[in-house]
Design a protein around this motif. Structure first.
Motif, PDB file in Angstrom:
ATOM      1  N   HIS A   1      -6.122   4.842   5.299  1.00  0.00           N
ATOM      2  CA  HIS A   1      -6.347   4.825   6.749  1.00  0.00           C
ATOM      3  C   HIS A   1      -5.494   3.741   7.410  1.00  0.00           C
ATOM      4  O   HIS A   1      -4.880   3.968   8.453  1.00  0.00           O
ATOM      5  CB  HIS A   1      -7.839   4.607   7.033  1.00  0.00           C
ATOM      6  N   PHE A   2      -5.421   2.562   6.784  1.00  0.00           N
ATOM      7  CA  PHE A   2      -4.562   1.493   7.296  1.00  0.00           C
ATOM      8  C   PHE A   2      -3.114   1.966   7.370  1.00  0.00           C
ATOM      9  O   PHE A   2      -2.429   1.726   8.377  1.00  0.00           O
ATOM     10  CB  PHE A   2      -4.660   0.248   6.407  1.00  0.00           C
ATOM     11  N   LEU A   3      -2.632   2.626   6.319  1.00  0.00           N
ATOM     12  CA  LEU A   3      -1.252   3.121   6.311  1.00  0.00           C
ATOM     13  C   LEU A   3      -0.989   4.070   7.470  1.00  0.00           C
ATOM     14  O   LEU A   3       0.053   3.989   8.128  1.00  0.00           O
ATOM     15  CB  LEU A   3      -0.930   3.831   4.998  1.00  0.00           C
ATOM     16  N   GLN A   4      -1.911   4.977   7.727  1.00  0.00           N
ATOM     17  CA  GLN A   4      -1.744   5.939   8.822  1.00  0.00           C
ATOM     18  C   GLN A   4      -1.672   5.233  10.164  1.00  0.00           C
ATOM     19  O   GLN A   4      -0.769   5.495  10.973  1.00  0.00           O
ATOM     20  CB  GLN A   4      -2.891   6.949   8.818  1.00  0.00           C
TER      21      GLN A   4
ATOM     22  N   LEU B   1       0.810  -1.218   0.000  1.00  0.00           N
ATOM     23  CA  LEU B   1       0.000   0.000   0.000  1.00  0.00           C
ATOM     24  C   LEU B   1       0.841   1.265   0.000  1.00  0.00           C
ATOM     25  O   LEU B   1       0.449   2.278  -0.592  1.00  0.00           O
ATOM     26  CB  LEU B   1      -0.943   0.015   1.207  1.00  0.00           C
ATOM     27  N   SER B   2       1.998   1.230   0.628  1.00  0.00           N
ATOM     28  CA  SER B   2       2.777   2.454   0.806  1.00  0.00           C
ATOM     29  C   SER B   2       3.334   3.023  -0.494  1.00  0.00           C
ATOM     30  O   SER B   2       3.545   4.225  -0.595  1.00  0.00           O
ATOM     31  CB  SER B   2       3.905   2.240   1.814  1.00  0.00           C
ATOM     32  N   PHE B   3       3.568   2.196  -1.498  1.00  0.00           N
ATOM     33  CA  PHE B   3       4.065   2.754  -2.761  1.00  0.00           C
ATOM     34  C   PHE B   3       2.993   2.828  -3.841  1.00  0.00           C
ATOM     35  O   PHE B   3       3.221   3.387  -4.907  1.00  0.00           O
ATOM     36  CB  PHE B   3       5.276   1.962  -3.289  1.00  0.00           C
ATOM     37  N   MET B   4       1.813   2.285  -3.577  1.00  0.00           N
ATOM     38  CA  MET B   4       0.765   2.194  -4.587  1.00  0.00           C
ATOM     39  C   MET B   4       0.246   3.559  -5.027  1.00  0.00           C
ATOM     40  O   MET B   4       0.248   3.873  -6.208  1.00  0.00           O
ATOM     41  CB  MET B   4      -0.377   1.329  -4.059  1.00  0.00           C
ATOM     42  N   GLY B   5      -0.213   4.360  -4.103  1.00  0.00           N
ATOM     43  CA  GLY B   5      -0.678   5.703  -4.426  1.00  0.00           C
ATOM     44  C   GLY B   5      -1.953   5.758  -5.243  1.00  0.00           C
ATOM     45  O   GLY B   5      -2.452   4.755  -5.726  1.00  0.00           O
ATOM     46  N   GLN B   6      -2.485   6.943  -5.381  1.00  0.00           N
ATOM     47  CA  GLN B   6      -3.739   7.165  -6.094  1.00  0.00           C
ATOM     48  C   GLN B   6      -3.600   6.978  -7.601  1.00  0.00           C
ATOM     49  O   GLN B   6      -4.564   6.666  -8.283  1.00  0.00           O
ATOM     50  CB  GLN B   6      -4.271   8.563  -5.795  1.00  0.00           C
TER      51      GLN B   6
ATOM     52  N   LEU C   1      -4.691  -1.118 -13.621  1.00  0.00           N
ATOM     53  CA  LEU C   1      -3.938  -0.559 -12.493  1.00  0.00           C
ATOM     54  C   LEU C   1      -4.662  -0.809 -11.177  1.00  0.00           C
ATOM     55  O   LEU C   1      -5.890  -0.739 -11.103  1.00  0.00           O
ATOM     56  CB  LEU C   1      -3.751   0.945 -12.666  1.00  0.00           C
ATOM     57  N   TYR C   2      -3.869  -1.052 -10.147  1.00  0.00           N
ATOM     58  CA  TYR C   2      -4.376  -1.173  -8.785  1.00  0.00           C
ATOM     59  C   TYR C   2      -4.194   0.180  -8.108  1.00  0.00           C
ATOM     60  O   TYR C   2      -3.136   0.803  -8.241  1.00  0.00           O
ATOM     61  CB  TYR C   2      -3.604  -2.242  -8.008  1.00  0.00           C
TER      62      TYR C   2
ATOM     63  N   THR D   1       3.141  -6.090 -11.661  1.00  0.00           N
ATOM     64  CA  THR D   1       4.591  -6.271 -11.785  1.00  0.00           C
ATOM     65  C   THR D   1       5.326  -5.400 -10.784  1.00  0.00           C
ATOM     66  O   THR D   1       6.242  -5.861 -10.095  1.00  0.00           O
ATOM     67  CB  THR D   1       5.061  -5.942 -13.216  1.00  0.00           C
ATOM     68  N   LYS D   2       4.923  -4.144 -10.667  1.00  0.00           N
ATOM     69  CA  LYS D   2       5.559  -3.247  -9.708  1.00  0.00           C
ATOM     70  C   LYS D   2       5.282  -3.688  -8.279  1.00  0.00           C
ATOM     71  O   LYS D   2       6.125  -3.514  -7.398  1.00  0.00           O
ATOM     72  CB  LYS D   2       5.100  -1.817  -9.934  1.00  0.00           C
ATOM     73  N   VAL D   3       4.110  -4.262  -8.044  1.00  0.00           N
ATOM     74  CA  VAL D   3       3.780  -4.748  -6.695  1.00  0.00           C
ATOM     75  C   VAL D   3       4.769  -5.831  -6.284  1.00  0.00           C
ATOM     76  O   VAL D   3       5.363  -5.758  -5.214  1.00  0.00           O
ATOM     77  CB  VAL D   3       2.329  -5.281  -6.615  1.00  0.00           C
ATOM     78  N   PHE D   4       4.969  -6.825  -7.124  1.00  0.00           N
ATOM     79  CA  PHE D   4       5.854  -7.901  -6.664  1.00  0.00           C
ATOM     80  C   PHE D   4       7.322  -7.506  -6.664  1.00  0.00           C
ATOM     81  O   PHE D   4       8.076  -7.949  -5.802  1.00  0.00           O
ATOM     82  CB  PHE D   4       5.571  -9.256  -7.317  1.00  0.00           C
ATOM     83  N   TYR D   5       7.749  -6.632  -7.550  1.00  0.00           N
ATOM     84  CA  TYR D   5       9.139  -6.161  -7.495  1.00  0.00           C
ATOM     85  C   TYR D   5       9.378  -5.295  -6.257  1.00  0.00           C
ATOM     86  O   TYR D   5      10.363  -5.476  -5.543  1.00  0.00           O
ATOM     87  CB  TYR D   5       9.518  -5.368  -8.744  1.00  0.00           C
ATOM     88  N   ASN D   6       8.498  -4.332  -6.018  1.00  0.00           N
ATOM     89  CA  ASN D   6       8.698  -3.419  -4.889  1.00  0.00           C
ATOM     90  C   ASN D   6       8.472  -4.076  -3.534  1.00  0.00           C
ATOM     91  O   ASN D   6       9.077  -3.683  -2.546  1.00  0.00           O
ATOM     92  CB  ASN D   6       7.794  -2.190  -5.036  1.00  0.00           C
ATOM     93  N   SER D   7       7.590  -5.045  -3.476  1.00  0.00           N
ATOM     94  CA  SER D   7       7.295  -5.709  -2.201  1.00  0.00           C
ATOM     95  C   SER D   7       8.170  -6.928  -1.961  1.00  0.00           C
ATOM     96  O   SER D   7       8.116  -7.518  -0.891  1.00  0.00           O
ATOM     97  CB  SER D   7       5.825  -6.126  -2.157  1.00  0.00           C
ATOM     98  N   MET D   8       8.942  -7.321  -2.972  1.00  0.00           N
ATOM     99  CA  MET D   8       9.829  -8.482  -2.881  1.00  0.00           C
ATOM    100  C   MET D   8       9.070  -9.761  -2.515  1.00  0.00           C
ATOM    101  O   MET D   8       9.450 -10.498  -1.606  1.00  0.00           O
ATOM    102  CB  MET D   8      10.974  -8.211  -1.914  1.00  0.00           C
TER     103      MET D   8
END
Length: 95
Positions: free
Chosen positions: A80-83, A26-31, A71-72, A37-44
């Motif tokens: 709210h979860f992130l906060q 969630l922290s890198f996803m953004g609006q 796009l997700y 692909t970016k989800v699994f690369y960035n989240s490892m």
């Protein structure tokens, strides 16, 4: 208090909790959104794990999927979860 991140004594690598992985996604996803692909690369995590996490986050209302753009995107509930989770991490001295 125990840490949400445990250490593997055999390999010296950290194992992340489910909450840590969700926070990472969630922290890198953004609006603007992101691809799987970016989800699994960035989240490892693996592609299969990414699908499982994203499906669950959609079901929980924390993420939406734009079929047309493929796009997700994070929702207000995900923000709210992130906060809240960020505050918890600060309290546990993990941030």
């Amino acid at each position: 208090m125990t840490s949400l991140v445990t250490h593997n004594s055999n390999m010296g690598r950290k194992h992340r909790s489910r909450q840590e992985i969700i926070y990472s996604i969630l922290s890198f996803m953004g609006q603007r959104g992101t691809t799987i692909t970016k989800v699994f690369y960035n989240s490892m995590i693996s592609y299969e794990q990414s699908r499982e996490y994203l499906d669950n986050l959609i079901r929980l209302g924390m993420v939406t999927f734009d079929e047309r753009a493929r796009l997700y995107r994070i929702t207000a509930k995900g923000e709210h979860f992130l906060q809240i989770y960020s505050v918890i991490r600060q309290q546990l001295g993990e941030e």
